[in-house]
Design a protein around this motif. Structure first.
Motif, PDB file in Angstrom:
ATOM      1  N   TYR A 121       0.826  -1.194   0.000  1.00  0.00           N
ATOM      2  CA  TYR A 121       0.000   0.000   0.000  1.00  0.00           C
ATOM      3  C   TYR A 121       0.864   1.249   0.000  1.00  0.00           C
ATOM      4  O   TYR A 121       1.897   1.316   0.675  1.00  0.00           O
ATOM      5  CB  TYR A 121      -0.924   0.016   1.220  1.00  0.00           C
ATOM      6  N   MET A 124      -1.461   8.072  -1.169  1.00  0.00           N
ATOM      7  CA  MET A 124      -1.473   9.063  -2.237  1.00  0.00           C
ATOM      8  C   MET A 124      -1.168  10.445  -1.656  1.00  0.00           C
ATOM      9  O   MET A 124      -1.609  10.782  -0.559  1.00  0.00           O
ATOM     10  CB  MET A 124      -2.819   9.039  -2.950  1.00  0.00           C
ATOM     11  N   GLU A 130       5.425   4.784  -3.822  1.00  0.00           N
ATOM     12  CA  GLU A 130       4.896   4.428  -5.140  1.00  0.00           C
ATOM     13  C   GLU A 130       5.998   4.473  -6.197  1.00  0.00           C
ATOM     14  O   GLU A 130       6.053   3.618  -7.083  1.00  0.00           O
ATOM     15  CB  GLU A 130       3.748   5.361  -5.515  1.00  0.00           C
ATOM     16  N   ALA A 140      -0.501   0.144  -9.755  1.00  0.00           N
ATOM     17  CA  ALA A 140      -1.730   0.364  -8.985  1.00  0.00           C
ATOM     18  C   ALA A 140      -2.840  -0.550  -9.484  1.00  0.00           C
ATOM     19  O   ALA A 140      -3.119  -0.612 -10.685  1.00  0.00           O
ATOM     20  CB  ALA A 140      -2.148   1.818  -9.079  1.00  0.00           C
ATOM     21  N   ARG A 142      -5.940  -0.971  -7.207  1.00  0.00           N
ATOM     22  CA  ARG A 142      -7.151  -0.378  -6.655  1.00  0.00           C
ATOM     23  C   ARG A 142      -6.775   0.816  -5.786  1.00  0.00           C
ATOM     24  O   ARG A 142      -5.630   0.966  -5.373  1.00  0.00           O
ATOM     25  CB  ARG A 142      -7.953  -1.381  -5.812  1.00  0.00           C
ATOM     26  N   TYR A 143      -7.796   1.633  -5.530  1.00  0.00           N
ATOM     27  CA  TYR A 143      -7.606   2.797  -4.676  1.00  0.00           C
ATOM     28  C   TYR A 143      -8.680   2.790  -3.594  1.00  0.00           C
ATOM     29  O   TYR A 143      -9.828   2.423  -3.839  1.00  0.00           O
ATOM     30  CB  TYR A 143      -7.724   4.096  -5.486  1.00  0.00           C
ATOM     31  N   TYR A 145     -10.451   5.390  -0.836  1.00  0.00           N
ATOM     32  CA  TYR A 145     -10.600   6.794  -0.471  1.00  0.00           C
ATOM     33  C   TYR A 145     -11.397   6.927   0.814  1.00  0.00           C
ATOM     34  O   TYR A 145     -12.396   6.229   1.015  1.00  0.00           O
ATOM     35  CB  TYR A 145     -11.341   7.563  -1.575  1.00  0.00           C
ATOM     36  N   ASP A 279     -13.848   2.057  -2.256  1.00  0.00           N
ATOM     37  CA  ASP A 279     -12.829   1.200  -2.849  1.00  0.00           C
ATOM     38  C   ASP A 279     -13.119   1.109  -4.342  1.00  0.00           C
ATOM     39  O   ASP A 279     -14.232   0.718  -4.733  1.00  0.00           O
ATOM     40  CB  ASP A 279     -12.856  -0.184  -2.207  1.00  0.00           C
ATOM     41  N   ASP A 282     -10.367   2.959 -10.008  1.00  0.00           N
ATOM     42  CA  ASP A 282      -9.893   4.249 -10.517  1.00  0.00           C
ATOM     43  C   ASP A 282     -10.558   5.354  -9.695  1.00  0.00           C
ATOM     44  O   ASP A 282     -11.315   5.095  -8.778  1.00  0.00           O
ATOM     45  CB  ASP A 282     -10.196   4.414 -12.008  1.00  0.00           C
ATOM     46  N   ALA A 302      -3.353   3.704  -2.339  1.00  0.00           N
ATOM     47  CA  ALA A 302      -3.330   2.868  -3.533  1.00  0.00           C
ATOM     48  C   ALA A 302      -2.811   1.483  -3.170  1.00  0.00           C
ATOM     49  O   ALA A 302      -1.817   1.363  -2.430  1.00  0.00           O
ATOM     50  CB  ALA A 302      -2.446   3.482  -4.609  1.00  0.00           C
ATOM     51  N   LEU A 304      -0.831  -1.363  -4.557  1.00  0.00           N
ATOM     52  CA  LEU A 304       0.114  -1.640  -5.640  1.00  0.00           C
ATOM     53  C   LEU A 304       0.385  -3.133  -5.666  1.00  0.00           C
ATOM     54  O   LEU A 304       0.625  -3.746  -4.614  1.00  0.00           O
ATOM     55  CB  LEU A 304       1.424  -0.874  -5.418  1.00  0.00           C
TER      56      LEU A 304
END
Length: 309
Positions: A121, A124, A130, A140, A142-143, A145, A279, A282, A302, A304
């Motif tokens: 992880y 961001m 990253e 990447a 998934r993200y 937020y 989740d 993008d 993110a 990774l």
């Protein structure tokens, strides 16, 4: 590894010191990754290998851990951290390279010939990890937020043709659970009835802040909410915990209106702030939520990943 630190493998006796060091990193940086690391350790995953770097005073200054998450398919997570005073010395790069090597060696010994999925992880807005991971072949996947919303601001609302929005009632609980499993099919294990019921019986769950979208008597969308009570006596924070719309009914602004109804109910009961976790593969949907409902990003992480054939 960086020579000005002394390195050794970590064992169970080092757990308390590792927890203390993670706490130090959290206090110094207020990094959301500390919570992510805690979430992984809370799952009681098997530690494949762990290493710590210590300064001249024998204080932990860096660490790296490889966790086994699943055997079929073979999935591992790598987590680590470096004290800010020891950064920009390529320690993070060396740590991640070591973790990939250790994970691959474990695979070659215990599951030879099996494809290995590796995940880590990155927060961001802090691109160091990253950049390092990208150089080592991670990308990447998934993200996640963490969005928040000021409820003192107006909450937009608009009807959706053919859809009725109604408060959640217990008699529709299993319909909502089944719909949730349809909405997230292929993204993890289904939520069983007992786990779902346990959450609805939790005192933090708020049925009055939860809404359903109904079409022809059928539940086609849902937003289930709870609360995070403030310890200092300030107003509680509302939280939309789960939401989804049946694939056949997406693209009609149903999710937006469900959220609007939840936010309005929270505000009516004294909340001045709401939150939601998203989740996504993008950031497109998140940008839409922010633009149309006034959510703002508080944290973003993110996932990774790298596949070792």
């Amino acid at each position: 590894m960086e020579p000005h630190l002394s390195w050794r493998l970590l064992g169970p006796d080092d757990a308390a010191e590792l927890d203390h060091f993670r706490g130090q990193l959290d206090a110094l940086e207020d990094s959301v990754l500390t919570g992510v690391a805690a979430g992984i350790t809370d799952r009681d995953l098997m530690v494949v290998s762990a290493v710590g770097g210590f300064d001249h005073y024998q204080s932990m200054s860096a660490y790296g851990v490889v966790y086994l998450a699943e055997l079929d398919p073979l999935r591992m997570y790598v987590m680590g951290g470096v004290h800010p005073t020891h950064r920009h010395l390529r320690i993070g790069t060396a740590l991640l390279s070591w973790q990939v090597t250790q994970a691959t060696a474990w695979r070659d010994e215990h599951r030879p010939g099996v494809q290995l999925w590796l995940g880590c992880y990155a927060e961001m807005g802090r691109p160091g990890l990253e950049r390092v991971a990208t150089r080592l072949g991670f990308a990447a996947e998934r993200y996640s937020y963490d969005l928040h919303r000021d409820l003192t601001r107006p909450i937009p609302s608009r009807p959706v043709d053919g859809i009725e929005f109604v408060p959640f009632t217990p008699d529709r609980s299993d319909d909502v659970r089944c719909l949730h499993n349809v909405c997230f099919a292929g993204m993890g294990k289904e939520v069983p009835a007992d786990v779902w019921t346990d959450r609805l019986e939790d005192p933090d769950f708020r049925p009055g802040w939860s809404y359903l979208a109904v079409a022809g008597g059928r539940v086609v969308g849902y937003a289930m909410s709870g609360t995070a009570e403030a310890e200092d006596g300030s107003p509680p924070v509302g939280w939309i915990e789960r939401f989804g719309v049946h694939p056949d009914f997406r693209g009609r602004h149903i999710a937006l209106e469900l959220m609007s109804r939840c936010l309005g109910a929270m505000r009516d009961e004294g909340c001045v702030e709401a939150g939601i976790g998203i989740d996504t593969p993008d950031g497109v949907g998140v940008k839409r939520l922010c633009a149309e409902l006034g959510w703002t990003t508080r944290d973003a992480v993110a996932l990774l990943t790298k596949v070792v054939p």
